[in-house]
Scaffold this motif. Sequence first.
Motif, short mmCIF file in Angstrom:
data_model
loop_
_atom_site.label_atom_id
_atom_site.label_comp_id
_atom_site.label_asym_id
_atom_site.label_seq_id
_atom_site.Cartn_x
_atom_site.Cartn_y
_atom_site.Cartn_z
N ALA A 76 -17.94 46.63 52.93
CA ALA A 76 -16.84 46.31 53.39
C ALA A 76 -15.50 46.79 52.31
N ALA A 77 -15.80 46.73 51.27
CA ALA A 77 -15.02 47.22 49.89
C ALA A 77 -15.25 48.66 50.08
N ALA A 78 -16.04 49.35 50.35
CA ALA A 78 -16.10 50.70 50.55
C ALA A 78 -15.17 51.34 52.00
N VAL A 79 -15.11 50.69 52.92
CA VAL A 79 -14.25 50.74 53.86
C VAL A 79 -12.88 50.61 53.47
N ALA A 80 -12.50 49.58 52.96
CA ALA A 80 -11.43 49.22 52.28
C ALA A 80 -10.79 50.51 51.54
N VAL A 81 -11.70 51.01 50.79
CA VAL A 81 -11.55 52.07 49.81
C VAL A 81 -11.07 53.32 50.46
N VAL A 82 -11.67 53.52 51.71
CA VAL A 82 -11.44 54.84 52.41
C VAL A 82 -9.99 54.53 52.91
N LEU B 269 -2.68 55.53 50.66
CA LEU B 269 -1.74 56.11 49.68
C LEU B 269 -1.57 57.53 49.50
N GLU B 270 -2.62 58.45 50.20
CA GLU B 270 -2.39 59.81 50.47
C GLU B 270 -1.15 60.22 51.21
N ARG B 271 -1.27 59.24 52.55
CA ARG B 271 -0.10 59.48 53.53
C ARG B 271 1.33 59.29 52.85
N ARG B 272 1.20 58.19 51.92
CA ARG B 272 2.67 57.82 51.18
C ARG B 272 3.05 58.90 50.24
N TRP B 273 2.25 59.35 49.26
CA TRP B 273 2.55 60.20 48.38
C TRP B 273 2.54 61.66 48.52
N VAL B 274 1.71 62.23 49.64
CA VAL B 274 1.37 63.64 49.71
C VAL B 274 1.95 63.84 51.13
N ARG C 268 -1.48 64.04 57.19
CA ARG C 268 -2.35 65.00 57.66
C ARG C 268 -3.29 64.73 58.85
N ARG C 269 -3.68 65.39 59.49
CA ARG C 269 -4.67 65.00 60.58
C ARG C 269 -5.80 64.16 60.21
N VAL C 270 -6.61 64.98 59.21
CA VAL C 270 -7.61 64.28 58.42
C VAL C 270 -7.45 64.15 57.11
N PRO C 271 -7.29 63.00 56.51
CA PRO C 271 -6.85 62.86 55.08
C PRO C 271 -7.73 63.42 54.22
N LEU C 272 -7.18 64.16 53.07
CA LEU C 272 -7.79 65.02 52.38
C LEU C 272 -8.76 64.43 51.48
N THR C 273 -8.36 63.01 51.17
CA THR C 273 -9.24 62.20 50.36
C THR C 273 -10.63 61.79 50.96
N TRP C 274 -10.54 61.56 52.24
CA TRP C 274 -11.87 61.36 52.99
C TRP C 274 -12.74 62.45 52.83
N LEU C 275 -12.03 63.79 52.92
CA LEU C 275 -13.19 65.12 52.65
C LEU C 275 -13.41 65.09 51.04
N LEU C 276 -12.83 64.49 50.48
CA LEU C 276 -13.23 64.58 48.95
C LEU C 276 -14.39 63.35 48.54
N VAL C 277 -14.02 62.43 49.08
CA VAL C 277 -14.63 60.98 48.80
C VAL C 277 -16.05 60.79 49.74
N LEU C 278 -15.79 60.93 51.06
CA LEU C 278 -16.95 60.49 51.85
C LEU C 278 -18.13 61.28 51.39
#
Length: 168
Positions: free
Chosen positions: A15-21, A27-32, A35-45
């Motif tokens: 559940a915490a991992a889902v919250a992290v994603v 946070l990416e949407r706020r400061w960067v 995007r259609r697919v958040p870059l952080t997802w492509l880097l973390v998942l």
Amino acid sequence: LGLDPAWAAKAISLAAAVAVVVLLARLERRWVGRRRVPLTWLLVLPLPAFAYWAVGTLEAMLFTALLLWGIAGLGREMDAGRARGAVLPFALLVLLRPEGAFCFAVAAAAFFLVGWRERGALGHLWRHLANGAVVAAVLGALLAWRWWYYGALVPNTFRAKVTGGPEQ
């Protein structure tokens, strides 16, 4: 609660991992930007370590989720100019791991400096001081309980692993 502890720990980590994603995407949407697919997802998942700790039974993923929740909360507070509950995840962070207080101090100082640079006034200092007082009270209560219950401020495992000499 009658749950198997090993299963419950894995469920909490997942559940915490889902919250992290989700929090990383916000946070990416706020400061960067959006995007259609958040870059952080492509880097973390795709990371094997993320997948491993997503079902791990230690507190690493929960700590990460609480830290990101606190950072997102500090961002909301900065935008609103008033307290909006960012202190709650940091208080939980202090209870979860000893470095939670340090993480709060660094994040609060960073948001204070950004707010000071953008607005040029110290009016938001009181909000950060109030958050700091809450985190300090939680940390103080935890340390007082440790002293009362264990007779020491640090757990026995700390002495066994870190110190040398007669304590070990």
